[in-house]
Design an enzyme around this catalytic site. Structure first.
Site, short mmCIF file in Angstrom:
data_model
loop_
_atom_site.label_atom_id
_atom_site.label_comp_id
_atom_site.label_asym_id
_atom_site.label_seq_id
_atom_site.Cartn_x
_atom_site.Cartn_y
_atom_site.Cartn_z
N GLN A 36 1.00 -1.07 0.10
CA GLN A 36 0.07 -0.12 -0.20
C GLN A 36 0.50 0.96 0.23
OE1 GLN A 36 -1.82 2.84 -0.03
NE2 GLN A 36 -3.89 0.96 0.38
N ARG A 38 0.19 3.99 0.30
CA ARG A 38 -0.81 5.20 1.29
C ARG A 38 0.18 4.78 2.62
NH1 ARG A 38 -6.82 6.89 1.20
NH2 ARG A 38 -6.45 4.68 1.53
N SER A 52 -21.93 5.73 6.63
CA SER A 52 -22.33 5.14 5.13
C SER A 52 -22.38 3.57 4.90
CB SER A 52 -21.83 6.14 3.57
OG SER A 52 -22.33 4.86 2.54
N GLU A 77 -8.85 -0.60 1.22
CA GLU A 77 -8.50 -0.72 2.22
C GLU A 77 -9.19 0.17 3.30
OE1 GLU A 77 -4.53 0.04 4.83
OE2 GLU A 77 -3.79 -1.23 3.68
N ARG A 79 -12.63 1.10 2.42
CA ARG A 79 -13.87 0.28 3.34
C ARG A 79 -13.07 -0.68 3.82
NH1 ARG A 79 -14.37 -1.57 -3.26
NH2 ARG A 79 -12.37 -0.58 -3.16
N GLU A 110 -4.70 2.75 -7.95
CA GLU A 110 -5.76 3.12 -7.86
C GLU A 110 -5.74 4.18 -6.26
OE1 GLU A 110 -9.50 1.24 -3.86
OE2 GLU A 110 -6.82 1.63 -3.51
N ASN A 111 -5.33 4.53 -6.49
CA ASN A 111 -4.33 5.71 -4.89
C ASN A 111 -4.00 7.11 -6.28
OD1 ASN A 111 -4.73 5.16 -2.30
ND2 ASN A 111 -3.52 3.58 -2.67
#
Length: 279
Positions: A36, A38, A52, A77, A79, A110-111
């Site tokens: 990852q 991030r 949500s 990640e 979610r 994705e990021n």
């Protein structure tokens, strides 16, 4: 052919044409993605997402891959973390067979699509892909749909002092500030400029102007330092001759020879100086 981030992850990592099965996996069987890019997750946005999910559930399944013990997150990640915060036991997921390289690329892209990464996280992710899989910057640019110069500009930021990188990660300094500072060679000066930016809340333009001014002053100072100190005797003789002839006098001295220049301003002035010389 250059790939485009706008086409989405599936365009970069094609899957079988048949519809992928969505399964519900216990959160306890899932671990975060070790690749990852991030490093920091905003607690407020995770809490908002958790609220949500409480109301609507997890609308888009996360993507995982099977590993030795359970599953590893490939994408989703936030979610996953929000579902943990909700107290959920399971989460909808799609299982894919992916290599380490694909997982790293997929997590990075994705990021990047969501603009979730700060400049330093992006730079670190680019460098990790380059080093782990022996990619050139050109090869990486094709994979992530960015120009080679874009990749190079980000990777250069990693040469900055840790203090400055921390400020970029926190958002105290912008990518524009960091790009300007990385062009300054001296680390001490880099740190000083970064602190001045923070204290004075400088814009990128103000920082660039200061760097230009510093460069100009440094060039002038260097010229002064490289100018040879003149012989005090020669300077004294110049003064004596200026007083005698009442005009500008310059003695240009070489190693074993030199010349004396006397200024005159019109024909009469020249005749006056010649008369003094004849005496």
């Amino acid at each position: 052919m250059k790939r485009s981030l706008g086409k989405g992850l599936d365009a970069l990592f094609p899957v079988e044409t048949k519809e992928e099965e969505v399964i519900r996996i216990p959160l306890s069987d899932i671990r975060p993605n070790p690749y990852q890019p991030r490093k920091t997750f905003d607690d407020d946005t995770i809490r908002e997402l958790a609220e949500s999910i409480k109301q609507q559930g997890v609308i888009q399944p996360i993507i995982v891959r099977k590993v030795l013990r359970g599953f590893e997150i490939v994408a989703g990640e936030r979610r996953f973390r929000a579902s943990q915060l909700c107290g959920n036991d399971v989460i909808p997921a799609v299982v894919r067979e992916l290599s380490d390289a694909q997982v790293m690329e997929m997590a990075l892209i994705e990021n990047l699509q969501r603009e979730d990464l700060n400049a330093i996280e992006t730079a670190q992710a680019y460098e990790a892909l380059i080093n782990k899989f022996k990619l050139t910057q050109e090869e990486l640019s094709l994979k992530v749909g960015k120009s080679r110069s874009h990749i190079a500009n980000f990777v250069r930021l990693l040469s900055l002092p840790e203090t400055i990188k921390d400020n970029v990660s926190r958002g105290t300094l912008s990518m524009g500030h960091a790009r300007a500072i990385v062009g300054v060679k001296e680390e001490k000066l880099q740190l000083e400029l970064a602190q001045q930016c923070i204290d004075g809340q400088w814009s990128v333009r103000e920082l660039e102007d200061e760097i230009t001014n510093l460069s100009t002053r440094k060039t002038v100072q260097k010229k002064k330092e490289t100018t040879k100190k003149r012989d005090p005797f020669i300077e004294s003789v110049e003064t004596t001759l200026r007083e005698k002839f009442q005009t500008g006098v310059k003695i240009k001295q070489a190693k074993h020879k030199g010349k004396i220049e006397l200024e005159y301003y019109n024909k009469q002035d020249l005749e006056r100086i010649l008369e003094l010389l004849q005496r």
